[in-house]
Design a protein around this motif. Structure first.
Motif, mmCIF file in Angstrom:
data_model
loop_
_atom_site.group_PDB
_atom_site.id
_atom_site.type_symbol
_atom_site.label_atom_id
_atom_site.label_comp_id
_atom_site.label_asym_id
_atom_site.label_seq_id
_atom_site.Cartn_x
_atom_site.Cartn_y
_atom_site.Cartn_z
ATOM 1 N N PRO A 1 0.803 -1.231 0.000
ATOM 2 C CA PRO A 1 0.000 0.000 0.000
ATOM 3 C C PRO A 1 0.831 1.274 0.000
ATOM 4 N N ALA A 2 1.937 1.290 0.739
ATOM 5 C CA ALA A 2 2.767 2.494 0.821
ATOM 6 C C ALA A 2 3.458 2.811 -0.500
ATOM 7 N N TRP A 3 3.498 1.821 -1.414
ATOM 8 C CA TRP A 3 4.160 2.008 -2.700
ATOM 9 C C TRP A 3 3.166 2.234 -3.842
ATOM 10 N N ARG A 4 1.916 2.490 -3.535
ATOM 11 C CA ARG A 4 0.891 2.534 -4.580
ATOM 12 C C ARG A 4 1.150 3.635 -5.613
ATOM 13 N N LYS A 5 1.917 4.646 -5.227
ATOM 14 C CA LYS A 5 2.212 5.738 -6.151
ATOM 15 C C LYS A 5 3.639 5.657 -6.697
ATOM 16 N N ALA A 6 4.324 4.561 -6.409
ATOM 17 C CA ALA A 6 5.716 4.403 -6.847
ATOM 18 C C ALA A 6 5.788 4.080 -8.336
ATOM 19 N N THR A 7 6.805 4.593 -8.994
ATOM 20 C CA THR A 7 7.039 4.304 -10.405
ATOM 21 C C THR A 7 7.831 3.013 -10.546
ATOM 22 N N ARG A 8 7.935 2.509 -11.775
ATOM 23 C CA ARG A 8 8.730 1.302 -12.024
ATOM 24 C C ARG A 8 10.191 1.546 -11.669
ATOM 25 N N ASN A 9 10.700 2.741 -11.931
ATOM 26 C CA ASN A 9 12.071 3.075 -11.528
ATOM 27 C C ASN A 9 12.251 2.872 -10.034
ATOM 28 N N MET A 10 11.344 3.460 -9.272
ATOM 29 C CA MET A 10 11.450 3.401 -7.817
ATOM 30 C C MET A 10 11.399 1.969 -7.314
ATOM 31 N N ILE A 11 10.462 1.202 -7.850
ATOM 32 C CA ILE A 11 10.300 -0.174 -7.391
ATOM 33 C C ILE A 11 11.536 -1.002 -7.692
ATOM 34 N N MET A 12 12.031 -0.930 -8.935
ATOM 35 C CA MET A 12 13.203 -1.746 -9.281
ATOM 36 C C MET A 12 14.448 -1.300 -8.528
ATOM 37 N N ALA A 13 14.642 0.003 -8.397
ATOM 38 C CA ALA A 13 15.817 0.503 -7.689
ATOM 39 C C ALA A 13 15.798 0.059 -6.229
ATOM 40 N N VAL A 14 14.670 0.262 -5.554
ATOM 41 C CA VAL A 14 14.583 -0.076 -4.137
ATOM 42 C C VAL A 14 14.678 -1.587 -3.912
ATOM 43 N N LYS A 15 14.077 -2.376 -4.798
ATOM 44 C CA LYS A 15 14.176 -3.833 -4.660
ATOM 45 C C LYS A 15 15.629 -4.301 -4.813
ATOM 46 N N SER A 16 16.386 -3.674 -5.701
ATOM 47 C CA SER A 16 17.797 -4.058 -5.843
ATOM 48 C C SER A 16 18.586 -3.650 -4.606
ATOM 49 N N MET A 17 18.238 -2.497 -4.017
ATOM 50 C CA MET A 17 18.886 -2.068 -2.779
ATOM 51 C C MET A 17 18.558 -3.030 -1.641
ATOM 52 N N GLU A 18 17.294 -3.441 -1.543
ATOM 53 C CA GLU A 18 16.904 -4.387 -0.503
ATOM 54 C C GLU A 18 17.681 -5.690 -0.636
ATOM 55 N N GLN A 19 17.841 -6.147 -1.870
ATOM 56 C CA GLN A 19 18.575 -7.385 -2.112
ATOM 57 C C GLN A 19 20.013 -7.252 -1.625
ATOM 58 N N ALA A 20 20.644 -6.102 -1.904
ATOM 59 C CA ALA A 20 22.025 -5.886 -1.462
ATOM 60 C C ALA A 20 22.113 -5.778 0.053
ATOM 61 N N LEU A 21 21.143 -5.115 0.665
ATOM 62 C CA LEU A 21 21.168 -4.929 2.117
ATOM 63 C C LEU A 21 20.965 -6.233 2.878
ATOM 64 N N LEU A 22 20.348 -7.224 2.243
ATOM 65 C CA LEU A 22 20.179 -8.532 2.891
ATOM 66 C C LEU A 22 21.530 -9.181 3.174
#
Length: 222
Positions: free
Chosen positions: A23-44
């Motif tokens: 829900p908090a990402w409902r206004k996120a663009t594809r750029n935002m989603i892909m960038a943040v998901k790659s960051m999350e993967q690295a932070l793991l």
């Protein structure tokens, strides 16, 4: 100071198949989603970084396309209706992805967006090195993101898109966090995009040493 990689992440559009936008990402663009998901993967790969050293964390987003699809939608809506929609305008800004990521992760350290055509990976790496050597940040998330499918389809070309992230820090930081440390020659990663003139001004995210390094550290084949 010995600098190296603490974590890596790569996200392709296919990785988001079946992904349910929170829900908090409902206004996120594809750029935002892909960038943040790659960051999350690295932070793991360095889970204690956010818990113990979040205040020492910097962020660099390198992108040429930026929010090109949202920008096109904003201009099209404005031309068709005469209404400048505030959300589309906000999300069309070139630094919108860095802002979204900073808010999502609670990053209060320095955050930058860089765009310098084929030199974008080089300039992102140089800035990360500067932040670390000058001790402005204890660790730096560097993400390259190019999302442009609509525009690629428009010009009749296939140009790979996605996001890749490397987290850079010192050996001392890695030891403090108890996380793996991969020493790297910064110059070897700081290489320009290999450019296909037929694709310009769009850039193929896979055509950089930065991407190749992230893929290798994620155990993926390029």
């Amino acid at each position: 100071m010995s600098l190296g990689i603490l974590g890596a992440g790569v996200i392709h559009p296919s990785d988001l198949s079946g992904f349910t936008t929170p829900p908090a990402w409902r206004k996120a663009t594809r750029n935002m989603i892909m960038a943040v998901k790659s960051m999350e993967q690295a932070l793991l790969q360095t889970p204690m970084l956010m818990e113990r050293r979040r205040a020492d964390l910097g962020l660099i987003v390198g992108t040429n396309s930026g929010e090109i699809e949202t920008s096109a939608e904003f201009v099209t809506t404005l031309a068709g209706t005469g209404v400048a929609r505030p959300l589309l305008f906000q999300n069309s800004l070139h630094n919108a992805t860095a802002g979204f990521a900073s808010i999502h992760f609670g990053i209060t350290g320095p955050a930058f967006t860089l765009s310098d055509r084929e030199r974008t990976p080089i300039e992102a790496m140089y800035l990360a090195d500067l932040l670390l050597t000058e001790k402005s940040s204890g660790a730096v998330i560097v993400t390259l993101v190019e999302v442009h499918k609509v525009m690629a389809d428009y010009i009749g070309e296939t140009v790979a898109e996605g996001a890749c992230t490397l987290i850079f820090g010192s050996k001392e930081m890695a030891d403090d966090l108890g996380t793996p440390f991969i020493e790297v020659d910064m110059e070897s990663v700081a290489q320009a995009y290999v450019v296909n003139p037929a694709h310009l001004p769009l850039f193929d995210i896979t055509q950089s040493e930065f991407y190749q390094t992230a893929m290798s550290l994620c155990g993926k084949q390029a």
